[in-house]
Enzyme design. Sequence first.
Site, mmCIF file in Angstrom:
data_model
loop_
_atom_site.group_PDB
_atom_site.id
_atom_site.type_symbol
_atom_site.label_atom_id
_atom_site.label_comp_id
_atom_site.label_asym_id
_atom_site.label_seq_id
_atom_site.Cartn_x
_atom_site.Cartn_y
_atom_site.Cartn_z
ATOM 1 N N GLY B 31 0.818 -1.211 0.000
ATOM 2 C CA GLY B 31 0.000 0.000 0.000
ATOM 3 C C GLY B 31 0.852 1.262 0.000
ATOM 4 N N HIS B 34 2.507 4.765 -4.770
ATOM 5 C CA HIS B 34 3.078 5.928 -5.449
ATOM 6 C C HIS B 34 3.242 5.571 -6.926
ATOM 7 C CE1 HIS B 34 6.771 3.636 -5.319
ATOM 8 N NE2 HIS B 34 6.751 3.615 -4.001
ATOM 9 N N GLU B 35 3.809 6.477 -7.697
ATOM 10 C CA GLU B 35 3.907 6.268 -9.142
ATOM 11 C C GLU B 35 4.687 4.993 -9.500
ATOM 12 O OE1 GLU B 35 2.901 7.260 -12.197
ATOM 13 O OE2 GLU B 35 1.339 8.376 -11.157
ATOM 14 N N HIS B 37 4.521 2.059 -7.881
ATOM 15 C CA HIS B 37 3.491 1.011 -7.880
ATOM 16 C C HIS B 37 2.572 1.131 -9.098
ATOM 17 C CE1 HIS B 37 4.181 1.552 -3.390
ATOM 18 N NE2 HIS B 37 4.417 0.257 -3.536
ATOM 19 N N VAL B 176 11.075 4.140 -10.713
ATOM 20 C CA VAL B 176 10.463 5.436 -11.054
ATOM 21 C C VAL B 176 11.034 6.469 -10.080
ATOM 22 C CG1 VAL B 176 8.317 6.735 -11.251
ATOM 23 C CG2 VAL B 176 8.387 4.317 -11.921
ATOM 24 N N SER B 185 9.446 5.958 -3.091
ATOM 25 C CA SER B 185 9.314 4.961 -2.042
ATOM 26 C C SER B 185 8.213 5.417 -1.108
ATOM 27 C CB SER B 185 10.622 4.838 -1.254
ATOM 28 O OG SER B 185 10.394 4.164 -0.026
#
Lengths: 286, 286
Positions: B31, B34-35, B37, B176, B185
Amino acid sequence: MDIAETIDQARQTTAAARRAGRTVGLVPTMGALHEGHLSLIRRCRSECDLTAVSLFVNPTQFAPGEDFDRYPRSFAADRDACAALGVDLLFAPSAGQMYPGDLLTWVHVNRITDHLCGATRPGFFDGVCTVVAKLFHIIQPDRAYFGEKDAQQLAVVTRMVADLDFPVEIRACPIVRDADGLALSSRNRYLDLAQRRSAVCLSRALEQARRLVAAGQTEATALIETIRTAIAREPQARIDYISIVEKEFFQPVTVIEAPCLIALAVYFGTARLIDNITVDPSNQRP
Amino acid sequence: MDIAETIDQARQTTAAARRAGRTVGLVPTMGALHEGHLSLIRRCRSECDLTAVSLFVNPTQFAPGEDFDRYPRSFAADRDACAALGVDLLFAPSAGQMYPGDLLTWVHVNRITDHLCGATRPGFFDGVCTVVAKLFHIIQPDRAYFGEKDAQQLAVVTRMVADLDFPVEIRACPIVRDADGLALSSRNRYLDLAQRRSAVCLSRALEQARRLVAAGQTEATALIETIRTAIAREPQARIDYISIVEKEFFQPVTVIEAPCLIALAVYFGTARLIDNITVDPSNQRP
């Protein structure tokens, strides 16, 4: 019957069955099949649409100095027995197929492996769990069949399946015995005639203990001593362990207050035989 | 989008997809999306018929004293982000659902876990491997997506899948970064403004090392020293490790003769950030 020597071949057969909506059952074996294995195969056949039998003498569950090299191998007879029972897939990979490089990954089950065979065969259950995990990933069975003779292995594999959420149902099948009571084992082939006669002491001693529990004896030390004395009468027998453990975590008990397992491992010559019996103190005779 | 809080629910959704002949992809996350993921999710969507995202802050991969309790949790925003990207199944189990009793079974990968995060976070990779094995057994994906930011985790999971014959293809996705170079992160949320500014030193130091390799520097000690010096200039930075390792077993090298990973972990306040870069000595500039 399909005979698959590679992982890819085995996967093709089982994937086709799954796509067709058929259930897949797996009987993992090390070959040298006897009536115990055949009872697992028959049960699998009666419950699953596709019956797969794996035949692999797994090197990673043998410690150095154990009997990996001389473990009985009888591929032609095993293949014929499987075909005669209607097995759909016989998966018989080479060691190079199963372990193409260094194996870095191991599956380990704590606690249940502390005692009995876990104590006297270091690394054994890590080898078993790891190869069973591999076989489950290769065959992807809906159900897998294990014998109660290897009671600790059955408990360890059952726990592994629950803890890691394997989508596999473990089916436990009862011990199959010779007419005189000796539990069937591929390792019985190691016995000479005198040892074979002598080995009946194992099941007799376990039966004697069961009768004592039924008569009200619940002290583990006394029961173990009775078994030890009975087995020690056989000059060929060398006891590895005799233990009474509870059936969830296989920890030793001092008093039998619930169903327990009496388990033993005894050498006859170079053959290490195991046997066990469940005793239930609520089954006392009046 | 289906939201499954139980293993049974998640299994129903993915089993129905498989029966319909659809491929299943899994993006395992903790969870706080962020970008990074989201790039995994987009890739999964482009390659698989059903995209499953798991969202589970896994307690077994945190050591005592680590940041399990304060790890960022943002379920509503994560759910909305997944829905907006067209995720089919969000699997968000409770700890009690994933670990209903004592966990006795662990998956361990040797050697690749000796150094880097494996050395400074004891038990971390056992926790990762074990929960990933569980997620693979629950979702049964055809493909699973992992980010290269967690390079050692990616190598460990890839090895676990190969060694245990998981029927899953691991897809590696590039790091990323924010505009200034900081690797995204979830733990960047721990940074205050000064730390956030300071943290850009990590990617800059790695870039500097890459340029040195391109210019012919292949001595690991010299490269590590350059990175250490650059990071040490930031008063808020506290170095955990800076290492150069080969990319199969993640063992340290002294001379870079093949593509290697330069990896580091550095604390800024209580935030432990990791980053890495691959350097290839054959990419030297003329």
